[in-house]
Design a protein around this motif. Sequence first.
Motif, short mmCIF file in Angstrom:
data_model
loop_
_atom_site.label_atom_id
_atom_site.label_comp_id
_atom_site.label_asym_id
_atom_site.label_seq_id
_atom_site.Cartn_x
_atom_site.Cartn_y
_atom_site.Cartn_z
N ALA A 32 22.14 -36.82 -59.38
CA ALA A 32 21.07 -37.54 -58.67
C ALA A 32 21.41 -37.64 -57.18
CB ALA A 32 20.90 -38.93 -59.26
N ASP A 34 19.79 -39.56 -53.28
CA ASP A 34 18.86 -40.54 -52.73
C ASP A 34 17.53 -39.86 -52.38
OD1 ASP A 34 20.78 -42.45 -52.96
OD2 ASP A 34 21.41 -42.37 -50.86
N ARG A 213 7.99 -38.11 -63.49
CA ARG A 213 7.48 -39.39 -62.98
C ARG A 213 7.70 -40.49 -64.00
NH1 ARG A 213 1.54 -38.15 -60.93
NH2 ARG A 213 1.63 -40.37 -60.45
N GLY A 214 7.91 -41.71 -63.50
CA GLY A 214 8.21 -42.86 -64.34
C GLY A 214 6.96 -43.55 -64.86
N GLU A 218 5.83 -43.51 -60.37
CA GLU A 218 6.76 -43.17 -59.29
C GLU A 218 7.60 -41.96 -59.64
OE1 GLU A 218 7.26 -45.40 -61.51
OE2 GLU A 218 9.38 -45.47 -62.04
N GLN A 220 10.86 -39.72 -60.33
CA GLN A 220 12.21 -39.98 -60.83
C GLN A 220 13.16 -38.83 -60.53
OE1 GLN A 220 11.49 -40.84 -65.00
NE2 GLN A 220 11.60 -43.04 -64.57
N GLY A 221 12.59 -37.67 -60.24
CA GLY A 221 13.44 -36.52 -59.96
C GLY A 221 12.70 -35.23 -60.22
N GLY A 230 17.93 -36.10 -60.36
CA GLY A 230 17.21 -37.34 -60.10
C GLY A 230 17.11 -37.66 -58.62
N ARG A 232 14.80 -40.90 -56.07
CA ARG A 232 13.68 -41.82 -55.98
C ARG A 232 12.72 -41.44 -54.87
NH1 ARG A 232 15.07 -46.77 -54.63
NH2 ARG A 232 17.20 -46.18 -54.10
N LYS A 233 13.19 -40.55 -53.99
CA LYS A 233 12.31 -40.07 -52.93
C LYS A 233 12.35 -38.55 -52.91
CE LYS A 233 12.50 -43.94 -49.70
NZ LYS A 233 12.94 -44.38 -48.37
N GLY A 358 6.95 -42.60 -53.75
CA GLY A 358 8.20 -41.86 -53.58
C GLY A 358 8.00 -40.39 -53.28
#
Lengths: 417, 118
Positions: A32, A34, A213-214, A218, A220-221, A230, A232-233, A358
């Motif tokens: 993962a 950022d 997407r979650g 949003e 997730q990766g 992964g 978040r952005k 994100g």
Amino acid sequence: MRKYSVFAIAREAMRAHKGWDAQWISPEPRSAYDVIIIGAGGHGLGAAYYLAKQHGITNVAVIERGWLGGGNTGRNTTIIRSNYLYDESMDIYEHSLKLWEGLSQELNYNVMYSPRGVMMLSHNTHDQQSFKRHIHANRLYGIDNEWLTPEQAKAFCPPLDIAKTARYPINGAALQRRGGTARHDAVAWGYARAASDRGVHIIQNCEVTGIRRGPNGEVQGVETSKGFIGARKIGVSAAGHSSVVMEMAGVRVPLASNPLQALVSEPLKPIFPCVVMSNTVHAYISQSDKGELVIGAGTDQYNSYSQTGGLQIITHTLDAICELFPIFRRVKMMRQWGGITDNTPDRSPIQGVTPVPGLFVNCGWGTGGFKATPGSANLFAHLIATGAPHRLAAGLNLDRFRTGRLIDEAAAAAVAH
Amino acid sequence: MLLIHCPYCEEDRSELEFRWAGEAHIARPDAISEISDEEFAEYFFLRNNEKGLTYERWRHMHGCGRFFNAARDTVSDRFLMTYKAGLPKQPIPVAEERAAAAEEKTVETWEATEGDAR
């Protein structure tokens, strides 16, 4: 990263050049990050560099399906200018031009930015009125742009044919002296080296196949050919394939992907001192430092991802070049290629937030993205880091196609862009 | 340059005679003054821009002058079929589909092009 300098060259000259480091590392992806940026062209690599340098976000991956700088960054005609008509365009292209001026020093990498002047030819009254409007708008905005008579244009670019009997007579020209060219590959390499030095992972030969997407929508990766990664952005900077990538997150963007062609001649001695563009007869030409004439043709009329284009498009451009510069009639063309440009309905780029939390997008640069590389990357990094667009890019949002607040450079800049 | 079959003239003609006219089968909303801004943006600006099979309109500008629809692969630029305007979206004939699949797709990675060449 060891600094490049005259002393480094002298030192390596003594050691048979065995001490040079790899310019960037190619690590295996972490599980993962950022921030993930999709697309390692100039815009994507630059955004990663500015994220690390200006916003302190170094846990960043740039994911590229092919090799870095192998898409439109490596296929364009390297023209840099900022003489656009509308405030939104002037903001971002002038921001970019200012960054170009110090880019080699900033990256410690010679991007060969050469402000040799971009001259746009006027062939008729409409051109003249349109260019003068541009010139006045630019000068009121603090951007250099000036009107030349045909004789002044000839003095600035001696190979130009200004005869009244020419097939495409010239009644003047607009000149931006700070415009020019740069070395396209060096821009990608320079950003890659500087970003890698700050801890950014550049992952090549890794195709993004999906965006996960979650429960709240949003990101997730991304799913890739090297497994799930992964983040978040996610910033999408995928040029001609932007709509394909955005579709993975269920977002439709108003883009049309069209092939755009360019070609180069055999190398010649220095003969062509500037960049010349003619929107009306559609030709643009400059000479690279290697000596090749670099000529840009038009886009094909249909959507395509073929990275090639119709021969009639090139022929049309070469017809115009031969009329404007009779001296080049017997020059042999050496190579021709196509790139896939992502064109928006108003021919202005899209940079902004998307309906998916994100997920950020930087696309729609169409046929003129190279000149914007540093500025676009810089503002895209700001967008990803803060979650809101920078003042200079606020008008380029995706929402303008709903509100109708378009930036209609298509009418202003005609074809060359 | 593409070679395009006009379903009205029933001839293969050069691309120079044709104008591309965007995505096919987009219907103008009936009550266009009443739809929301989102729906208008969807209708007016958003296009599929597919990588692969796409349905699009062409106009035989310097021929019969008529609009017609075509199915084309945007990676190879191969036309799979053309059919007259007004007909619903047509399925791709099986033979064409097979031929398109068998045809070598444009390769874009260094490994695929230079690697093979070596």
